[in-house]
Design a protein around this motif. Structure first.
Motif, PDB file in Angstrom:
ATOM      1  N   PRO A   9       8.140  -8.054  39.075  1.00 40.76           N
ATOM      2  CA  PRO A   9       9.173  -7.131  39.534  1.00 40.76           C
ATOM      3  C   PRO A   9       9.067  -5.836  38.717  1.00 40.76           C
ATOM      4  O   PRO A   9       9.314  -5.823  37.520  1.00 40.76           O
ATOM      5  CB  PRO A   9      10.481  -7.861  39.226  1.00 40.76           C
ATOM      6  CG  PRO A   9      10.068  -9.258  38.835  1.00 40.76           C
ATOM      7  CD  PRO A   9       8.695  -9.142  38.278  1.00 40.76           C
ATOM      8  N   VAL A  10       8.655  -4.776  39.391  1.00 37.65           N
ATOM      9  CA  VAL A  10       8.453  -3.507  38.661  1.00 37.65           C
ATOM     10  C   VAL A  10       9.148  -2.349  39.382  1.00 37.65           C
ATOM     11  O   VAL A  10       8.694  -1.220  39.334  1.00 37.65           O
ATOM     12  CB  VAL A  10       6.943  -3.199  38.458  1.00 37.65           C
ATOM     13  CG1 VAL A  10       6.336  -4.151  37.452  1.00 37.65           C
ATOM     14  CG2 VAL A  10       6.158  -3.264  39.764  1.00 37.65           C
ATOM     15  N   ALA A  11      10.272  -2.672  40.054  1.00 40.58           N
ATOM     16  CA  ALA A  11      10.942  -1.633  40.828  1.00 40.58           C
ATOM     17  C   ALA A  11      12.134  -1.013  40.094  1.00 40.58           C
ATOM     18  O   ALA A  11      12.859  -0.212  40.666  1.00 40.58           O
ATOM     19  CB  ALA A  11      11.399  -2.205  42.172  1.00 40.58           C
ATOM     20  N   GLY A  12      12.315  -1.393  38.831  1.00 38.99           N
ATOM     21  CA  GLY A  12      13.434  -0.827  38.061  1.00 38.99           C
ATOM     22  C   GLY A  12      13.208   0.660  37.816  1.00 38.99           C
ATOM     23  O   GLY A  12      12.118   1.181  38.022  1.00 38.99           O
ATOM     24  N   LEU A  13      14.272   1.315  37.354  1.00 42.51           N
ATOM     25  CA  LEU A  13      14.188   2.773  37.208  1.00 42.51           C
ATOM     26  C   LEU A  13      13.563   3.196  35.882  1.00 42.51           C
ATOM     27  O   LEU A  13      13.099   4.319  35.745  1.00 42.51           O
ATOM     28  CB  LEU A  13      15.592   3.391  37.331  1.00 42.51           C
ATOM     29  CG  LEU A  13      16.285   3.107  38.681  1.00 42.51           C
ATOM     30  CD1 LEU A  13      17.705   3.675  38.681  1.00 42.51           C
ATOM     31  CD2 LEU A  13      15.477   3.683  39.837  1.00 42.51           C
ATOM     32  N   GLY A  14      13.568   2.305  34.913  1.00 48.98           N
ATOM     33  CA  GLY A  14      12.942   2.618  33.622  1.00 48.98           C
ATOM     34  C   GLY A  14      13.590   3.794  32.908  1.00 48.98           C
ATOM     35  O   GLY A  14      12.919   4.618  32.285  1.00 48.98           O
ATOM     36  N   THR A  15      14.930   3.832  32.961  1.00 48.43           N
ATOM     37  CA  THR A  15      15.634   5.016  32.416  1.00 48.43           C
ATOM     38  C   THR A  15      15.443   5.173  30.906  1.00 48.43           C
ATOM     39  O   THR A  15      15.586   6.268  30.387  1.00 48.43           O
ATOM     40  CB  THR A  15      17.139   4.938  32.715  1.00 48.43           C
ATOM     41  OG1 THR A  15      17.606   3.655  32.279  1.00 48.43           O
ATOM     42  CG2 THR A  15      17.419   5.099  34.199  1.00 48.43           C
ATOM     43  N   LYS A  26       7.074   3.115  33.874  1.00 44.99           N
ATOM     44  CA  LYS A  26       6.968   2.628  32.480  1.00 44.99           C
ATOM     45  C   LYS A  26       5.881   1.565  32.341  1.00 44.99           C
ATOM     46  O   LYS A  26       5.266   1.418  31.297  1.00 44.99           O
ATOM     47  CB  LYS A  26       8.307   2.142  31.946  1.00 44.99           C
ATOM     48  CG  LYS A  26       8.769   0.829  32.502  1.00 44.99           C
ATOM     49  CD  LYS A  26       9.994   0.311  31.771  1.00 44.99           C
ATOM     50  CE  LYS A  26      10.573  -0.817  32.613  1.00 44.99           C
ATOM     51  NZ  LYS A  26      11.827  -1.317  32.170  1.00 44.99           N
ATOM     52  N   GLU A  27       5.614   0.833  33.430  1.00 48.04           N
ATOM     53  CA  GLU A  27       4.557  -0.198  33.387  1.00 48.04           C
ATOM     54  C   GLU A  27       3.184   0.416  33.193  1.00 48.04           C
ATOM     55  O   GLU A  27       2.224  -0.285  32.879  1.00 48.04           O
ATOM     56  CB  GLU A  27       4.553  -1.011  34.677  1.00 48.04           C
ATOM     57  CG  GLU A  27       5.814  -1.811  34.935  1.00 48.04           C
ATOM     58  CD  GLU A  27       6.979  -0.979  35.455  1.00 48.04           C
ATOM     59  OE1 GLU A  27       6.741   0.158  35.919  1.00 48.04           O
ATOM     60  OE2 GLU A  27       8.121  -1.468  35.380  1.00 48.04           O
ATOM     61  N   ILE A  55       6.473  -6.117  43.057  1.00 42.30           N
ATOM     62  CA  ILE A  55       7.660  -5.613  43.763  1.00 42.30           C
ATOM     63  C   ILE A  55       7.907  -4.206  43.225  1.00 42.30           C
ATOM     64  O   ILE A  55       8.301  -4.030  42.067  1.00 42.30           O
ATOM     65  CB  ILE A  55       8.897  -6.514  43.504  1.00 42.30           C
ATOM     66  CG1 ILE A  55       8.550  -7.986  43.730  1.00 42.30           C
ATOM     67  CG2 ILE A  55      10.064  -6.060  44.369  1.00 42.30           C
ATOM     68  CD1 ILE A  55       8.046  -8.344  45.110  1.00 42.30           C
ATOM     69  N   GLY A 109      18.729  -5.227  41.691  1.00 42.51           N
ATOM     70  CA  GLY A 109      18.710  -6.195  40.602  1.00 42.51           C
ATOM     71  C   GLY A 109      17.454  -7.050  40.600  1.00 42.51           C
ATOM     72  O   GLY A 109      16.741  -7.142  41.603  1.00 42.51           O
ATOM     73  N   LEU A 110      17.230  -7.696  39.447  1.00 43.15           N
ATOM     74  CA  LEU A 110      16.024  -8.527  39.283  1.00 43.15           C
ATOM     75  C   LEU A 110      15.994  -9.673  40.298  1.00 43.15           C
ATOM     76  O   LEU A 110      14.948  -9.977  40.875  1.00 43.15           O
ATOM     77  CB  LEU A 110      15.987  -9.065  37.843  1.00 43.15           C
ATOM     78  CG  LEU A 110      14.884 -10.056  37.511  1.00 43.15           C
ATOM     79  CD1 LEU A 110      13.505  -9.452  37.750  1.00 43.15           C
ATOM     80  CD2 LEU A 110      15.013 -10.534  36.059  1.00 43.15           C
ATOM     81  N   ALA A 113      14.883  -8.387  43.538  1.00 44.95           N
ATOM     82  CA  ALA A 113      13.449  -8.062  43.486  1.00 44.95           C
ATOM     83  C   ALA A 113      12.612  -9.328  43.709  1.00 44.95           C
ATOM     84  O   ALA A 113      11.648  -9.322  44.472  1.00 44.95           O
ATOM     85  CB  ALA A 113      13.102  -7.408  42.145  1.00 44.95           C
ATOM     86  N   LEU A 130       7.865 -10.409  33.711  1.00 42.97           N
ATOM     87  CA  LEU A 130       8.388  -9.053  33.501  1.00 42.97           C
ATOM     88  C   LEU A 130       7.454  -8.371  32.506  1.00 42.97           C
ATOM     89  O   LEU A 130       7.382  -8.783  31.338  1.00 42.97           O
ATOM     90  CB  LEU A 130       9.812  -9.100  32.952  1.00 42.97           C
ATOM     91  CG  LEU A 130      10.824  -9.907  33.758  1.00 42.97           C
ATOM     92  CD1 LEU A 130      12.234  -9.683  33.230  1.00 42.97           C
ATOM     93  CD2 LEU A 130      10.766  -9.563  35.230  1.00 42.97           C
ATOM     94  N   PRO A 131       6.731  -7.354  32.973  1.00 37.79           N
ATOM     95  CA  PRO A 131       5.713  -6.751  32.099  1.00 37.79           C
ATOM     96  C   PRO A 131       6.289  -6.096  30.842  1.00 37.79           C
ATOM     97  O   PRO A 131       5.576  -5.942  29.859  1.00 37.79           O
ATOM     98  CB  PRO A 131       5.068  -5.678  32.990  1.00 37.79           C
ATOM     99  CG  PRO A 131       5.525  -5.952  34.370  1.00 37.79           C
ATOM    100  CD  PRO A 131       6.764  -6.761  34.306  1.00 37.79           C
ATOM    101  N   ASP A 132       7.599  -5.769  30.865  1.00 38.25           N
ATOM    102  CA  ASP A 132       8.241  -5.216  29.653  1.00 38.25           C
ATOM    103  C   ASP A 132       8.040  -6.125  28.450  1.00 38.25           C
ATOM    104  O   ASP A 132       7.936  -5.666  27.323  1.00 38.25           O
ATOM    105  CB  ASP A 132       9.761  -5.144  29.849  1.00 38.25           C
ATOM    106  CG  ASP A 132      10.184  -3.983  30.685  1.00 38.25           C
ATOM    107  OD1 ASP A 132       9.309  -3.323  31.254  1.00 38.25           O
ATOM    108  OD2 ASP A 132      11.409  -3.740  30.757  1.00 38.25           O
TER     109      ASP A 132
END
Ligand code: UTP
Length: 293
Positions: A9-15, A26-27, A55, A109-110, A113, A130-132
């Motif tokens: 899941p890599v659709a977050g905003l990465g704020t 960010k990924e 995602i 949300g995760l 996703a 989660l690649p983070d």
């Protein structure tokens, strides 16, 4: 059953990485010379996954480009006789591995996703990474360790780590019954509890092996903590009928979703790199001498 499909899941905003993340997902931020996502992808491939489902959202084309074949670049490297670089570019993904990109139209949300991967994953157990969370170790990767347990015990497995009690509000926290030093049976999960109400200090980190039943449960999961559809809430529902194990993986996790974690991971990898090690140690010594004067 051995897992074959891994969902990223890599659709977050990465704020937390603005302004860089305004244009660079960010990924794709590098840990030295490889983008963050590469580490999680290698872990999934090592664990036996041959279908990688990303995602993403409409701003993250760079991730698809990175895993695509770069004809022009490869031709130029070949013509210039730069065979080592050519191999490096070609080896980003082994040939037997395919990638699938699914758009999450809204960052709901995760949990949402993960639900977006349903049509691709179908009715088999699968991994979520989660690649983070970059997990480093010298031996077998964290996901491979988990896949062995999932197969042996026919259970869903979530990766956990002990965190300081004052940090429980940053994680999903499990209550669990100990099986051995690394394994516990999950009895409950709660998303981001305050330290005074957290049932334990065992935090879920970004690796999961899940039964496909999770999709039905996600479908009916309402928005929870932070107004998002939480994966943790669906796992709490899964627990009622299915075995879920918490696994303390062997390896060191870096939370590269924030700036400090990214710096820690970079320094760690630099110190592990034979080409960089001495120069980085020398620089640190010099800098620390200045700090103590
Ligand atoms: P985070 O909570 O870290 O959010 O998401 P974020 O948007 O990536 O980063 P910040 O907090 O704004 O800096 C955890 C994981 O879930 C994915 C993210 O891409 C990350 O891998 N995610 C989150 C989605 O794919 N979709 C969502 O709707 C939310």
């Amino acid at each position: 059953m051995r897992i074959r499909k891994a969902v990223f899941p890599v659709a977050g905003l990465g704020t937390r990485f603005l302004p860089a993340s305004k244009v660079v997902p960010k990924e794709m931020l590098p840990l030295i010379d490889r983008p963050l996502i590469q580490y999680a992808v290698e872990e999934a491939v090592e664990a036996g996954c041959d279908t990688l489902v990303f995602i993403t959202n409409r701003y993250k084309h760079a991730i698809a480009d990175y895993f695509d074949k770069a004809y022009e670049l490869e031709a130029k490297l070949e013509a210039a006789g730069k065979h080592e670089l050519l191999e490096m570019v070609r080896d980003i993904l082994p040939r037997h591995v395919q990638t699938v990109f699914v758009t999450q139209h809204e960052a709901l949300g995760l949990g949402h996703a993960v639900l977006c991967a349903r049509a691709i994953v179908g009715d088999e157990p699968f991994a979520v990474l989660l690649p983070d969370d970059m997990i480093w170790n010298r031996g077998r990767g964290a996901l491979q360790q988990m896949a062995d347990i999932a197969e042996r015990d026919a259970a869903s497995v979530i990766a956990v780590e002990d965190v300081p009690r004052e940090h429980t509000h940053r994680y999903g926290i499990v209550s669990a019954e100990r099986v051995d030093d690394h394994l516990a049976r999950v009895r409950g999960v709660i998303e981001k509890p305050r330290p005074e109400v957290a049932p334990s200090t065992l935090a879920i980190v970004g690796r999961y092996i899940l039964s496909p039943k999770i999709f039905e449960l996600l479908q009916t999961t309402r928005a929870g903590s932070g107004g998002e559809i939480q994966l943790t809430d669906a796992i709490a529902a899964l627990l009622r009928d299915d075995p879920v194990l918490a696994y303390r993986f062997i390896g060191r996790r870096f939370d590269c979703g924030n700036r400090l974690g990214m710096v820690q991971a970079t320094v760690h990898l630099a110190l592990e790199d034979p080409e960089l090690h001495n120069a980085v140690v020398a620089m640190m010594r010099e800098r620390l001498a200045l700090e103590t004067n």
